[in-house]
Design an enzyme around this catalytic site. Structure first.
Site, mmCIF file in Angstrom:
data_model
loop_
_atom_site.group_PDB
_atom_site.id
_atom_site.type_symbol
_atom_site.label_atom_id
_atom_site.label_comp_id
_atom_site.label_asym_id
_atom_site.label_seq_id
_atom_site.Cartn_x
_atom_site.Cartn_y
_atom_site.Cartn_z
ATOM 1 N N HIS A 192 0.865 -1.178 0.000
ATOM 2 C CA HIS A 192 0.000 0.000 0.000
ATOM 3 C C HIS A 192 0.910 1.240 0.000
ATOM 4 O O HIS A 192 2.024 1.201 0.533
ATOM 5 C CB HIS A 192 -0.859 0.113 1.262
ATOM 6 C CG HIS A 192 -1.827 -0.992 1.515
ATOM 7 N ND1 HIS A 192 -1.464 -2.201 2.047
ATOM 8 C CD2 HIS A 192 -3.173 -1.030 1.363
ATOM 9 C CE1 HIS A 192 -2.531 -2.948 2.210
ATOM 10 N NE2 HIS A 192 -3.591 -2.264 1.793
ATOM 11 N N ASP A 243 2.192 2.283 3.443
ATOM 12 C CA ASP A 243 3.166 1.387 4.079
ATOM 13 C C ASP A 243 4.599 1.747 3.715
ATOM 14 O O ASP A 243 5.522 1.461 4.462
ATOM 15 C CB ASP A 243 2.955 -0.072 3.633
ATOM 16 C CG ASP A 243 1.530 -0.514 3.767
ATOM 17 O OD1 ASP A 243 0.907 -0.154 4.779
ATOM 18 O OD2 ASP A 243 1.036 -1.206 2.863
#
Length: 435
Positions: A101, A104
């Protein structure tokens, strides 16, 4: 130069089923041929960036337990340190893919422009590291559920500015995924749903979600992205009821908005359990409609009511999942992503490697069992026998007939069917022979 985080952990190697080494593969041999194809090419393992490196070990009742050198992710220096550690782990595992993501891999910026600049900087860093590594990008996605701006959804938000912010966010993540050679792009609608119908116009929200996904598909073709667009079903958590409840719901949604030939499903075992299904069921639904794209392989604690994201450890369950995947022709551009995290007491670098080694081994053992069942043919023979009556000309003609004609035949022929055993226990015993 290395980060030093995994210096005490040797690369995982295949030692065979008699090995007692918890850090070695007993069943996962990448080059082993299974049904004419390398095991690595069947399973297409991917390490999940978020749980492995971004998660800090918290739960609803307690905070951080993992103290990593790259925590907190508040500057690009730590983001690059985390990337160094991640690629060292990919190498030690021999993992062919990873997935991520945006939130992240880069720290949140003061505004969207800065967040996108940071995403581009870190994915450029990924690209440099990928040049010297045997790892690819299985998929990228946007985190549109954690920040408070997403509290009422992304594409389904009542505020059009949030919809616009989501569109810009997804565009940036699709661009980054293509830059990294990603083979899929996933949309996980973490808050695309509602908490109460008292403040929700469901029809309007679904239409907005359908319009948004059509924009995603249009942009895919505009930039020449050759990968798959995937959506991930999940019934609840964090929303009380999410619109992408399960595989069947998602397939109905995609057909309603004319997307059934453009978008497939990324299925997760833990989400299947939350929906009251088995993972085998969700995979069978998707494969029966030709809409399986990729899988998140994990498990839930059956005594808990939330998505615990544990590494898989149940060979019979995993074997039946891969049985349906193999019958459908395999994962294609998809893969087996470990959307799984350590337990919050598992603090050491060694734990992170061991968890993935165990999960990869369980999947390899399940794959081999699934292939053996297909090659033996026992389950297919049982299905053929159970439905043999439908192979006759009269039964096939009935499907194109009408109620009155069928009724006349039943009454005139004195048809009085008697129940036949489903032989479930015999078939369960059959599966047990292979696992």
């Amino acid at each position: 130069m290395t980060s030093g985080f995994f210096d005490a952990v040797a690369p995982a190697i295949f030692e065979g089923p008699d090995s007692t080494n918890p850090m070695a593969f007993r069943h996962y041999n990448p080059d082993e041929m299974v049904m004419g194809k390398r095991m690595e090419d069947h399973l297409r393992f991917a390490v999940a960036y978020w749980h492995s490196f971004a998660w800090e070990g918290g739960d609803p009742f307690g905070g951080q337990t993992f103290i990593r050198p790259w925590h907190p992710q508040d500057d690009m220096g730590r983001a690059k340190m985390k990337a160094d550690v991640a690629f060292e782990m990919f190498e030690r595992l021999g993992a062919p893919y990873f997935c991520w993501h945006d939130a992240d891999v880069r720290p949140e910026g003061a505004n969207l422009s800065e967040s996108i600049d940071r995403l581009n900087e870190i994915t450029d860093y990924f690209a440099e590291k990928m040049e010297g590594a045997k790892v690819g990008c299985l998929w990228g996605t946007a985190n549109m559920f954690s920040h408070r701006r997403w509290m009422s959804g992304a594409s389904t938000n009542p505020d059009p500015d949030v919809f616009a912010y989501a569109a810009a966010t997804v565009k940036s993540c699709m661009d980054a995924t293509q830059k990294l050679g990603g083979e899929n792009y996933v949309l996980w609608g973490g808050r695309e749903g509602y908490e109460t119908l008292l403040n929700t116009d469901m029809g309007r929200e679904l239409d907005h979600m359908g319009a948004f996904l059509n924009m995603v598909v249009e942009y895919k073709h505009k930039i020449g992205f050759k990968g798959q667009i995937l959506v991930e079903p999940k019934p609840q958590e964090p929303s009380k009821h999410q619109y992408d409840y399960d595989a069947a719901t998602c397939i109905g949604f995609l057909r309603k908005y004319g997307l059934e030939n453009e978008v497939k499903l990324n299925l997760e075992q833990g989400h299947a359990i939350l929906a009251g299904h088995s993972f085998e069921h969700e995979i069978a639904v998707a494969t029966s409609e030709g809409m399986l794209g990729s899988i998140d392989m994990n498990r839930n604690d059956y005594q808990s009511g939330w998505d615990t994201d544990q590494f898989p450890n149940n060979v019979p369950e995993v074997a039946l999942c891969y049985y349906h995947i193999l019958k459908a022709g395999g994962l294609g551009l998809g893969g087996t992503n470990f959307d799984a995290k350590l337990r919050r007491q598992s603090l050491d670098a060694e734990d992170l490697i061991a968890a993935h080694v165990g999960g990869m081994d369980i999947c390899a053992r399940g794959l081999k069992a699934a292939a053996a069942m297909i090659e033996d043919g026992g389950l297919e023979d049982a299905l053929s026998e159970r439905y043999a009556g439908w192979d006759g000309a009269e039964a096939q003609a009935m499907l194109k007939s009408d109620l009155a004609s069928i009724s006349e035949r039943v009454l005139g022929g004195g048809i009085e069917p008697q129940p036949r055993s489903g032989r479930q226990e015999i078939l369960e015993n059959y599966v047990s022979r292979f696992v």
